[in-house]
Design a protein around this motif. Structure first.
Motif, PDB file in Angstrom:
ATOM      1  N   LYS A 262       0.916  -1.335  -0.015  1.00 26.98           N
ATOM      2  CA  LYS A 262      -0.130   0.272  -0.094  1.00 26.98           C
ATOM      3  C   LYS A 262       0.890   1.333  -0.082  1.00 26.98           C
ATOM      4  O   LYS A 262       1.804   1.307   0.945  1.00 26.98           O
ATOM      5  N   VAL A 263       0.632   2.088  -0.953  1.00 24.61           N
ATOM      6  CA  VAL A 263       1.650   3.257  -1.055  1.00 24.61           C
ATOM      7  C   VAL A 263       0.558   4.604  -0.877  1.00 24.61           C
ATOM      8  O   VAL A 263      -0.475   4.663  -1.489  1.00 24.61           O
ATOM      9  N   THR A 264       1.372   5.613  -0.584  1.00 28.95           N
ATOM     10  CA  THR A 264       0.648   6.808  -0.361  1.00 28.95           C
ATOM     11  C   THR A 264       1.672   7.872  -0.959  1.00 28.95           C
ATOM     12  O   THR A 264       2.635   8.037  -0.584  1.00 28.95           O
ATOM     13  N   GLN A 265       1.121   8.672  -1.845  1.00 24.36           N
ATOM     14  CA  GLN A 265       1.830   9.688  -2.475  1.00 24.36           C
ATOM     15  C   GLN A 265       1.095  10.971  -2.312  1.00 24.36           C
ATOM     16  O   GLN A 265      -0.207  11.268  -2.659  1.00 24.36           O
ATOM     17  N   VAL A 266       1.759  12.155  -1.623  1.00 29.31           N
ATOM     18  CA  VAL A 266       1.120  13.361  -1.548  1.00 29.31           C
ATOM     19  C   VAL A 266       1.786  14.305  -2.419  1.00 29.31           C
ATOM     20  O   VAL A 266       2.926  14.715  -2.298  1.00 29.31           O
ATOM     21  N   ILE A 267       1.052  14.820  -3.666  1.00 26.21           N
ATOM     22  CA  ILE A 267       1.361  15.784  -4.687  1.00 26.21           C
ATOM     23  C   ILE A 267       1.060  17.212  -4.203  1.00 26.21           C
ATOM     24  O   ILE A 267       0.223  17.485  -4.124  1.00 26.21           O
ATOM     25  N   PRO A 268       2.154  18.126  -4.023  1.00 23.28           N
ATOM     26  CA  PRO A 268       1.726  19.271  -3.670  1.00 23.28           C
ATOM     27  C   PRO A 268       1.334  20.278  -4.684  1.00 23.28           C
ATOM     28  O   PRO A 268       1.996  20.306  -5.727  1.00 23.28           O
ATOM     29  N   ILE A 269       0.358  21.061  -4.602  1.00 22.58           N
ATOM     30  CA  ILE A 269      -0.298  21.671  -5.841  1.00 22.58           C
ATOM     31  C   ILE A 269       0.386  23.094  -5.575  1.00 22.58           C
ATOM     32  O   ILE A 269       0.129  23.905  -4.534  1.00 22.58           O
ATOM     33  N   PRO A 270       1.173  23.514  -6.406  1.00 21.07           N
ATOM     34  CA  PRO A 270       1.682  24.806  -6.271  1.00 21.07           C
ATOM     35  C   PRO A 270       0.976  26.080  -6.196  1.00 21.07           C
ATOM     36  O   PRO A 270      -0.423  26.057  -6.745  1.00 21.07           O
ATOM     37  N   GLN A 271       1.365  27.154  -5.562  1.00 20.94           N
ATOM     38  CA  GLN A 271       0.318  28.185  -5.222  1.00 20.94           C
ATOM     39  C   GLN A 271      -0.293  28.911  -6.382  1.00 20.94           C
ATOM     40  O   GLN A 271      -0.963  29.778  -6.328  1.00 20.94           O
ATOM     41  N   ASP A 272       0.839  28.886  -7.417  1.00 20.45           N
ATOM     42  CA  ASP A 272       0.502  29.605  -8.741  1.00 20.45           C
ATOM     43  C   ASP A 272      -0.236  28.621  -9.759  1.00 20.45           C
ATOM     44  O   ASP A 272       0.017  29.235 -10.950  1.00 20.45           O
ATOM     45  N   MET A 273      -0.546  27.640  -9.567  1.00 18.26           N
ATOM     46  CA  MET A 273      -0.900  26.624 -10.376  1.00 18.26           C
ATOM     47  C   MET A 273      -2.296  27.102 -11.257  1.00 18.26           C
ATOM     48  O   MET A 273      -2.815  27.813 -10.411  1.00 18.26           O
ATOM     49  N   GLU A 274      -2.366  27.329 -12.682  1.00 13.31           N
ATOM     50  CA  GLU A 274      -3.426  27.858 -13.321  1.00 13.31           C
ATOM     51  C   GLU A 274      -4.923  27.181 -12.740  1.00 13.31           C
ATOM     52  O   GLU A 274      -4.767  25.987 -12.903  1.00 13.31           O
ATOM     53  N   PRO A 275      -5.854  27.959 -12.222  1.00 13.79           N
ATOM     54  CA  PRO A 275      -7.052  27.225 -11.904  1.00 13.79           C
ATOM     55  C   PRO A 275      -7.678  26.564 -13.103  1.00 13.79           C
ATOM     56  O   PRO A 275      -7.491  26.853 -14.340  1.00 13.79           O
ATOM     57  N   SER A 276      -8.759  25.579 -12.973  1.00 10.71           N
ATOM     58  CA  SER A 276      -9.440  25.191 -13.828  1.00 10.71           C
ATOM     59  C   SER A 276     -10.705  26.166 -14.489  1.00 10.71           C
ATOM     60  O   SER A 276     -11.079  26.902 -13.441  1.00 10.71           O
ATOM     61  N   ILE A 277     -10.940  26.182 -15.614  1.00  9.33           N
ATOM     62  CA  ILE A 277     -11.896  26.950 -16.125  1.00  9.33           C
ATOM     63  C   ILE A 277     -13.021  26.206 -17.166  1.00  9.33           C
ATOM     64  O   ILE A 277     -12.740  25.669 -17.892  1.00  9.33           O
ATOM     65  N   LEU A 278     -14.213  26.185 -16.378  1.00 11.44           N
ATOM     66  CA  LEU A 278     -15.022  25.366 -17.008  1.00 11.44           C
ATOM     67  C   LEU A 278     -16.392  25.874 -17.393  1.00 11.44           C
ATOM     68  O   LEU A 278     -17.455  25.497 -17.943  1.00 11.44           O
ATOM     69  N   ASN A 279     -16.668  27.389 -17.083  1.00  9.74           N
ATOM     70  CA  ASN A 279     -17.533  28.209 -17.288  1.00  9.74           C
ATOM     71  C   ASN A 279     -17.583  29.200 -18.366  1.00  9.74           C
ATOM     72  O   ASN A 279     -18.024  30.315 -18.547  1.00  9.74           O
ATOM     73  N   CYS A 280     -16.826  28.739 -19.645  1.00 15.47           N
ATOM     74  CA  CYS A 280     -16.505  29.635 -20.794  1.00 15.47           C
ATOM     75  C   CYS A 280     -16.941  28.733 -21.729  1.00 15.47           C
ATOM     76  O   CYS A 280     -16.470  27.445 -22.148  1.00 15.47           O
ATOM     77  N   ASN A 281     -17.702  29.365 -22.963  1.00 13.70           N
ATOM     78  CA  ASN A 281     -18.231  28.447 -23.956  1.00 13.70           C
ATOM     79  C   ASN A 281     -17.164  28.210 -25.163  1.00 13.70           C
ATOM     80  O   ASN A 281     -17.012  27.101 -25.852  1.00 13.70           O
ATOM     81  N   ASN A 282     -16.031  28.802 -25.162  1.00 16.43           N
ATOM     82  CA  ASN A 282     -15.039  28.698 -26.204  1.00 16.43           C
ATOM     83  C   ASN A 282     -13.711  28.273 -25.719  1.00 16.43           C
ATOM     84  O   ASN A 282     -12.701  28.251 -26.774  1.00 16.43           O
ATOM     85  N   ILE A 283     -13.501  28.398 -24.482  1.00 15.40           N
ATOM     86  CA  ILE A 283     -12.084  28.173 -23.916  1.00 15.40           C
ATOM     87  C   ILE A 283     -12.300  27.261 -22.640  1.00 15.40           C
ATOM     88  O   ILE A 283     -13.096  27.579 -21.941  1.00 15.40           O
ATOM     89  N   LYS A 284     -11.555  25.984 -22.561  1.00 18.36           N
ATOM     90  CA  LYS A 284     -11.955  25.170 -21.573  1.00 18.36           C
ATOM     91  C   LYS A 284     -10.395  24.891 -20.719  1.00 18.36           C
ATOM     92  O   LYS A 284      -9.512  24.787 -21.763  1.00 18.36           O
ATOM     93  N   VAL A 285     -10.120  24.875 -19.540  1.00 18.09           N
ATOM     94  CA  VAL A 285      -9.073  24.726 -18.965  1.00 18.09           C
ATOM     95  C   VAL A 285      -9.207  23.688 -17.999  1.00 18.09           C
ATOM     96  O   VAL A 285     -10.024  23.813 -16.982  1.00 18.09           O
ATOM     97  N   GLU A 286      -8.553  22.487 -18.234  1.00 20.01           N
ATOM     98  CA  GLU A 286      -8.805  21.099 -17.437  1.00 20.01           C
ATOM     99  C   GLU A 286      -7.573  20.469 -17.009  1.00 20.01           C
ATOM    100  O   GLU A 286      -6.579  21.171 -17.568  1.00 20.01           O
ATOM    101  N   HIS A 287      -7.652  19.925 -15.831  1.00 20.37           N
ATOM    102  CA  HIS A 287      -6.305  19.097 -15.357  1.00 20.37           C
ATOM    103  C   HIS A 287      -6.901  17.648 -15.195  1.00 20.37           C
ATOM    104  O   HIS A 287      -7.959  17.155 -15.142  1.00 20.37           O
ATOM    105  N   ARG A 288      -5.582  16.775 -15.207  1.00 21.08           N
ATOM    106  CA  ARG A 288      -5.912  15.469 -15.190  1.00 21.08           C
ATOM    107  C   ARG A 288      -4.638  15.100 -14.392  1.00 21.08           C
ATOM    108  O   ARG A 288      -3.481  15.607 -14.247  1.00 21.08           O
TER     109      ARG A 288
END
Length: 377
Positions: A262-288
């Motif tokens: 069993k392994v646990t990995q904690v990945i720090p999200i940088p303070q300046d990482m670009e937020p996701s944008i899902l509320n725009c009709n012609n541009i989407k910013v998603e993360h995987r």
């Protein structure tokens, strides 16, 4: 600038250390005009607007096709000097909140014109700039004179949308994926991984915890690896263009042959990482999030998760209280009959059409089937 108009400058007052604005925030400042001699001004105003725009081209043999899409969020004008040819309409707010009266004949020297605007409380996306598209909010001063080209100056504003105005479903819902793989001709045994995320939404600066049970019933040692990447999608004229980029890569401890851990990995999200944008009709910013097992001389089994990056809670700003406006200067806030905002013509939502996805980074294609979207990007 002409020999008469030496300079037009726009300055605005910052409201926080990061120089950002959010829904409901007031943008106040001044336009400074420096003149070398007497100037007859036909009209003079400052415009406050927000829009999302996408533009790219594709070449087919000897022809080039341009793909363009624009979504307008609002447009407001504050007139300092309103010319006789200026017309009122229901899509433009004509105001002079300072109550000052400005003469159309302006003498030489430096002249200062104050203004105030308020970001709407409606759901609009954060500022963004990508490869072939942008979401911008800006101030633009326009000075018009008879028989002369208009003198203009623009200043961008950095806008961060409030998360509570654009709630994303299932942010706290756990995710689970599993993968099994039998080894090939030159290796024996099998490997399997069972991966869990405690939730789907993560704030900037937060740790993303990955919990996994990895069974290595093979003759090879394996390493779990983790990758967070972003995906920008741009939509115009029924076409889509996609750009992806890896943001964070991490490697876990080696798991020896014939072992289960069993392994646990904690990945720090940088303070300046670009937020996701899902509320725009012609541009989407998603993360995987991609979790995979690195096996020498074999294809790597992997699982993918959709994750949502939210701005850090400290960055969110509450809407100003009515008492903060003072002296009726911003009387439109809370007004049961507020001024009409220019949101432009209605924009249809993005429609996903069944087709094959783009083959590689930075290419484009028609929209893929919904049930295949997350796995292939």
């Amino acid at each position: 600038m002409s020999s008469t108009i030496k300079k037009i400058g726009i300055t605005y007052n910052s409201i926080n250390a990061s120089n950002t604005f959010s829904n409901g925030d007031v943008v106040s400042g001044q336009v400074e005009v420096e003149l070398a001699k007497d100037c007859q001004i036909e009209s003079f105003y400052i415009k406050f607007k927000g829009k999302a725009e996408v533009l790219w081209s594709e070449t087919y043999g000897q022809s080039t096709q341009v793909y363009h899409s624009k979504e307008k969020y609002f447009t407001l004008r504050h007139y300092f000097i309103k010319g006789k040819n200026s017309t009122d309409d229901q899509q433009t707010l004509i105001t002079n909140e300072s109550g000052a009266t400005y003469c159309s004949v302006v003498p030489p020297g430096i002249h200062v014109y104050p203004f105030s605007f308020q970001f709407p409380l409606q759901d609009i996306p954060s500022s963004f700039k990508g490869e072939v598209g942008k979401i911008i909010y800006q101030l633009e001063a326009v000075l018009s004179r008879s028989m002369r080209t208009d003198s203009k100056e623009k200043v961008p504003l950095n806008f961060l949308a409030r998360d509570d105005l654009n709630p994303v479903a299932d942010l706290k819902v756990p995710q689970h994926e599993s993968k099994d793989k039998k080894m090939g001709l030159f290796k024996s045994g099998s490997i399997a991984m069972d991966v869990n995320l405690e939730k789907s939404g993560f704030h900037q600066g937060e740790g993303l915890k990955v919990l996994a049970l990895i069974k290595n019933d093979s003759s090879r040692e394996i390493k779990p690896k983790y990758c967070i990447y972003k995906k920008h999608s741009f939509f115009a004229c029924g076409r889509r263009r996609v750009h992806t980029k890896d943001l964070i890569k991490e490697v876990g401890a080696t798991i020896p042959p014939s072992a289960s851990e069993k392994v646990t990995q904690v990945i720090p999200i940088p303070q300046d990482m670009e937020p996701s944008i899902l509320n725009c009709n012609n541009i989407k910013v998603e993360h995987r999030l991609r979790v995979y097992l690195d096996i020498k001389y074999a294809s790597d089994p992997e699982v993918k998760f959709n994750i949502f990056i939210l701005q850090a809670p400290a960055m969110a700003s509450a809407p100003p209280a009515a008492s903060d406006f003072g002296n009726g200067l911003f009387e439109n806030y809370g007004n049961p009959n507020p001024p009409v905002w220019d949101f432009g013509p209605p924009q249809p939502p993005a429609v996903f059409l069944p087709a094959d996805p783009p083959p590689s980074y930075g290419t484009y294609g028609m929209y893929p089937p919904l049930n295949d979207f997350a796995n292939k990007y």
